[in-house]
Design a protein around this motif. Structure first.
Motif, PDB file in Angstrom:
ATOM      1  N   ILE A 153      -1.072  -9.531   4.673  1.00 16.68           N
ATOM      2  CA  ILE A 153      -2.438 -10.047   4.684  1.00 16.68           C
ATOM      3  C   ILE A 153      -3.079  -9.501   5.953  1.00 16.68           C
ATOM      4  O   ILE A 153      -2.728  -9.908   7.064  1.00 16.68           O
ATOM      5  CB  ILE A 153      -2.453 -11.586   4.667  1.00 16.68           C
ATOM      6  CG1 ILE A 153      -1.733 -12.098   3.412  1.00 16.68           C
ATOM      7  CG2 ILE A 153      -3.878 -12.113   4.735  1.00 16.68           C
ATOM      8  CD1 ILE A 153      -1.508 -13.604   3.393  1.00 16.68           C
ATOM      9  N   VAL A 191      -6.219  -8.427   8.482  1.00 18.06           N
ATOM     10  CA  VAL A 191      -7.579  -8.836   8.831  1.00 18.06           C
ATOM     11  C   VAL A 191      -7.943  -8.375  10.240  1.00 18.06           C
ATOM     12  O   VAL A 191      -7.129  -8.449  11.161  1.00 18.06           O
ATOM     13  CB  VAL A 191      -7.724 -10.376   8.718  1.00 18.06           C
ATOM     14  CG1 VAL A 191      -6.821 -11.098   9.703  1.00 18.06           C
ATOM     15  CG2 VAL A 191      -9.172 -10.807   8.893  1.00 18.06           C
ATOM     16  N   LYS A 215      -9.600 -16.407   6.816  1.00 19.15           N
ATOM     17  CA  LYS A 215     -10.108 -15.970   5.513  1.00 19.15           C
ATOM     18  C   LYS A 215     -11.598 -15.664   5.524  1.00 19.15           C
ATOM     19  O   LYS A 215     -12.089 -14.904   4.678  1.00 19.15           O
ATOM     20  CB  LYS A 215      -9.764 -16.982   4.432  1.00 19.15           C
ATOM     21  CG  LYS A 215     -10.365 -18.354   4.582  1.00 19.15           C
ATOM     22  CD  LYS A 215      -9.861 -19.264   3.462  1.00 19.15           C
ATOM     23  CE  LYS A 215     -10.424 -20.671   3.574  1.00 19.15           C
ATOM     24  NZ  LYS A 215      -9.880 -21.558   2.505  1.00 19.15           N
ATOM     25  N   ASN A 243     -12.538 -11.881   5.522  1.00 18.24           N
ATOM     26  CA  ASN A 243     -12.248 -11.066   4.332  1.00 18.24           C
ATOM     27  C   ASN A 243     -10.948 -10.268   4.456  1.00 18.24           C
ATOM     28  O   ASN A 243     -10.964  -9.033   4.496  1.00 18.24           O
ATOM     29  CB  ASN A 243     -13.411 -10.117   4.035  1.00 18.24           C
ATOM     30  CG  ASN A 243     -14.704 -10.861   3.775  1.00 18.24           C
ATOM     31  OD1 ASN A 243     -14.718 -11.837   3.035  1.00 18.24           O
ATOM     32  ND2 ASN A 243     -15.784 -10.418   4.405  1.00 18.24           N
ATOM     33  N   PRO A 244      -9.824 -10.953   4.518  1.00 19.41           N
ATOM     34  CA  PRO A 244      -8.539 -10.243   4.638  1.00 19.41           C
ATOM     35  C   PRO A 244      -8.225  -9.396   3.414  1.00 19.41           C
ATOM     36  O   PRO A 244      -8.665  -9.686   2.302  1.00 19.41           O
ATOM     37  CB  PRO A 244      -7.528 -11.381   4.786  1.00 19.41           C
ATOM     38  CG  PRO A 244      -8.185 -12.576   4.176  1.00 19.41           C
ATOM     39  CD  PRO A 244      -9.640 -12.418   4.461  1.00 19.41           C
ATOM     40  N   GLN A 245      -7.454  -8.335   3.663  1.00 17.55           N
ATOM     41  CA  GLN A 245      -6.986  -7.437   2.603  1.00 17.55           C
ATOM     42  C   GLN A 245      -5.527  -7.786   2.317  1.00 17.55           C
ATOM     43  O   GLN A 245      -4.735  -7.984   3.237  1.00 17.55           O
ATOM     44  CB  GLN A 245      -7.116  -5.986   3.070  1.00 17.55           C
ATOM     45  CG  GLN A 245      -6.557  -4.950   2.110  1.00 17.55           C
ATOM     46  CD  GLN A 245      -6.590  -3.547   2.709  1.00 17.55           C
ATOM     47  OE1 GLN A 245      -7.173  -3.318   3.757  1.00 17.55           O
ATOM     48  NE2 GLN A 245      -5.942  -2.610   2.045  1.00 17.55           N
ATOM     49  N   ILE A 246      -5.144  -7.861   1.034  1.00 16.47           N
ATOM     50  CA  ILE A 246      -3.778  -8.244   0.661  1.00 16.47           C
ATOM     51  C   ILE A 246      -3.095  -7.078  -0.065  1.00 16.47           C
ATOM     52  O   ILE A 246      -3.589  -6.610  -1.091  1.00 16.47           O
ATOM     53  CB  ILE A 246      -3.779  -9.495  -0.225  1.00 16.47           C
ATOM     54  CG1 ILE A 246      -4.464 -10.664   0.507  1.00 16.47           C
ATOM     55  CG2 ILE A 246      -2.359  -9.885  -0.606  1.00 16.47           C
ATOM     56  CD1 ILE A 246      -4.585 -11.927  -0.309  1.00 16.47           C
ATOM     57  N   VAL A 247      -1.972  -6.591   0.492  1.00 17.85           N
ATOM     58  CA  VAL A 247      -1.230  -5.473  -0.098  1.00 17.85           C
ATOM     59  C   VAL A 247       0.264  -5.711   0.071  1.00 17.85           C
ATOM     60  O   VAL A 247       0.691  -6.497   0.916  1.00 17.85           O
ATOM     61  CB  VAL A 247      -1.591  -4.122   0.579  1.00 17.85           C
ATOM     62  CG1 VAL A 247      -3.054  -3.785   0.378  1.00 17.85           C
ATOM     63  CG2 VAL A 247      -1.260  -4.153   2.071  1.00 17.85           C
ATOM     64  N   ASP A 261      -6.623   0.739  12.951  1.00 18.25           N
ATOM     65  CA  ASP A 261      -5.595  -0.280  12.692  1.00 18.25           C
ATOM     66  C   ASP A 261      -4.228   0.375  12.831  1.00 18.25           C
ATOM     67  O   ASP A 261      -3.910   1.325  12.114  1.00 18.25           O
ATOM     68  CB  ASP A 261      -5.774  -0.854  11.275  1.00 18.25           C
ATOM     69  CG  ASP A 261      -4.651  -1.809  10.889  1.00 18.25           C
ATOM     70  OD1 ASP A 261      -3.990  -2.348  11.792  1.00 18.25           O
ATOM     71  OD2 ASP A 261      -4.451  -2.010   9.681  1.00 18.25           O
ATOM     72  N   ILE A 319      -7.207   0.723   7.091  1.00 19.44           N
ATOM     73  CA  ILE A 319      -6.727  -0.646   7.260  1.00 19.44           C
ATOM     74  C   ILE A 319      -5.461  -0.821   6.440  1.00 19.44           C
ATOM     75  O   ILE A 319      -5.436  -0.556   5.242  1.00 19.44           O
ATOM     76  CB  ILE A 319      -7.780  -1.669   6.790  1.00 19.44           C
ATOM     77  CG1 ILE A 319      -9.052  -1.574   7.651  1.00 19.44           C
ATOM     78  CG2 ILE A 319      -7.207  -3.078   6.843  1.00 19.44           C
ATOM     79  CD1 ILE A 319      -8.868  -2.019   9.079  1.00 19.44           C
ATOM     80  N   GLY A 320      -4.389  -1.266   7.097  1.00 17.31           N
ATOM     81  CA  GLY A 320      -3.145  -1.503   6.391  1.00 17.31           C
ATOM     82  C   GLY A 320      -2.242  -0.289   6.336  1.00 17.31           C
ATOM     83  O   GLY A 320      -2.599   0.806   6.797  1.00 17.31           O
ATOM     84  N   ASP A 374      -4.675   6.349   0.328  1.00 15.29           N
ATOM     85  CA  ASP A 374      -5.032   6.774  -1.025  1.00 15.29           C
ATOM     86  C   ASP A 374      -4.495   8.173  -1.330  1.00 15.29           C
ATOM     87  O   ASP A 374      -3.976   8.875  -0.447  1.00 15.29           O
ATOM     88  CB  ASP A 374      -6.544   6.701  -1.254  1.00 15.29           C
ATOM     89  CG  ASP A 374      -7.336   7.591  -0.300  1.00 15.29           C
ATOM     90  OD1 ASP A 374      -6.808   8.623   0.172  1.00 15.29           O
ATOM     91  OD2 ASP A 374      -8.507   7.258  -0.038  1.00 15.29           O
TER      92      ASP A 374
END
Length: 329
Positions: free
Chosen positions: A15, A17, A51, A54-58, A266, A306-307, A311
């Motif tokens: 998660i 952010v 939250k 706007n967290p990104q979940i991967v 990040d 981010i993360g 891609d």
């Protein structure tokens, strides 16, 4: 035999952010740049606090990130872990299968683990990890058959919460002739498990990955001296120096390799993806310097997103840059 890399780690969902300032770290008692284990209730409290950003979940987890990177570079891979029988667990499994990774996943009624990665304005990340089902993976579930067909074994140091598990897995891999690798995970993990880490590395490990803080925690020394100290325990040692590149020691030879130009937003996964690049180079017979350069290419790209995931177009660019590097004398 074709190279094939097996990973073992905490099967977690990340998660991610970006936080506007570090006050939230102070609020929850999270030392900047560290990884802290938290209970489910505490994890939920932190999530509730972030939250709004706007967290990104991967799908994530340290070893999983490295294995995913290798898979994207075209290396055959597999991943051992334990997930929950819930939506997050399904997301993790689907993600690694879609990446072409052979899943060796056990399931539990416990909720799947997660790692909340709090990204400061200078790109430093602080992690609050709720292991959930991941921590339930046991030594009894590991057997020799899992290692058949593999040439390399990669394990994350975060697994030291289960010493019997990590030692059994490394022992099997070592006895079966796999090239064994460990990432030291986090400076506080090293500090709290120093004697155990020294024991298993000296007995079973061929390649050690560490950043500056982890290397110092392991050796009590800085940079080159830390590299030499860890080199007493393993044949190949890599100390990542952030924006100053990396130090590599193979046997008695030492190398210093720089970074590629990039715009960091990040640092999540930077060390994990460096390991992907380095191991890809090793598998393909590159010199230690070029292995490190490939590591720099991959990690230099992942810090621009981010993360820990990139891609297809970025991976295509990475592969092209590696191809150009391979053609250089």
């Amino acid at each position: 035999m074709e190279a094939k890399v097996l990973g073992l780690g905490n099967a977690l969902v990340d998660i991610l952010v970006r936080i506007p300032n570090d006050s939230i770290l102070e609020e929850f008692g999270l030392p900047r740049g560290s990884m802290q284990l938290v209970e489910q209730e505490r994890s939920q409290e932190i999530y509730n606090a972030i939250k709004q950003y706007n967290p990104q979940i991967v799908a994530g987890g340290s070893a999983s990130n490295t294995i995913n990177g290798l898979a994207n570079l075209g290396v055959a891979t597999g991943m051992i872990g334990k997930i929950g029988r819930n939506e997050i667990g399904s997301l993790y499994k689907k993600d690694i299968i879609n990446a072409g990774i052979d899943p060796v996943l056990f399931e539990s009624d416990t909720q799947s683990g997660n790692c909340i990665s709090l990204i400061s304005t200078d790109s430093e990340r602080t992690m609050a990890t709720c292991l959930g089902a991941a921590i339930e993976l046991t030594a009894d579930e590991i057997n020799e058959d899992m290692f058949k067909g593999y040439t390399h074994f990669y394990v994350e140091g975060y697994l030291v919460q289960n010493k019997e598990l990590i030692e059994k897995a490394l022992s099997i891999a070592h006895d079966k002739g796999l090239t064994t690798c460990i990432d030291l995970a986090s400076y506080n993990v090293v500090e709290e498990n120093l004697e155990f880490l020294k024991k298993i590395i000296s007995r079973y490990v061929d390649i050690v990955f560490a950043n500056e803080e982890e290397a110092t925690a392991f050796s009590g020394k800085e940079e080159k001296d830390a590299l030499d100290e860890i080199g007493e325990f393993a044949e190949t040692v890599i100390v990542k120096l952030g924006c100053r590149g990396s130090l590599i020691k193979v046997g008695t030879k030492t190398y210093h390799v720089g970074i590629i130009e990039s715009k960091a937003i990040d640092t999540t996964g930077a060390g994990d993806l460096y390991a992907s690049g380095f191991l890809y180079g090793l598998i393909n017979g590159f010199t230690p310097e070029k292995c490190a350069e490939i590591g720099a290419i991959v990690s230099g790209n992942v810090i621009e997103v981010i993360g820990p995931k990139m891609d297809i177009s970025r991976w295509n660019s990475i592969r092209q840059n590696i191809k150009k590097l391979a053609q250089q004398k």
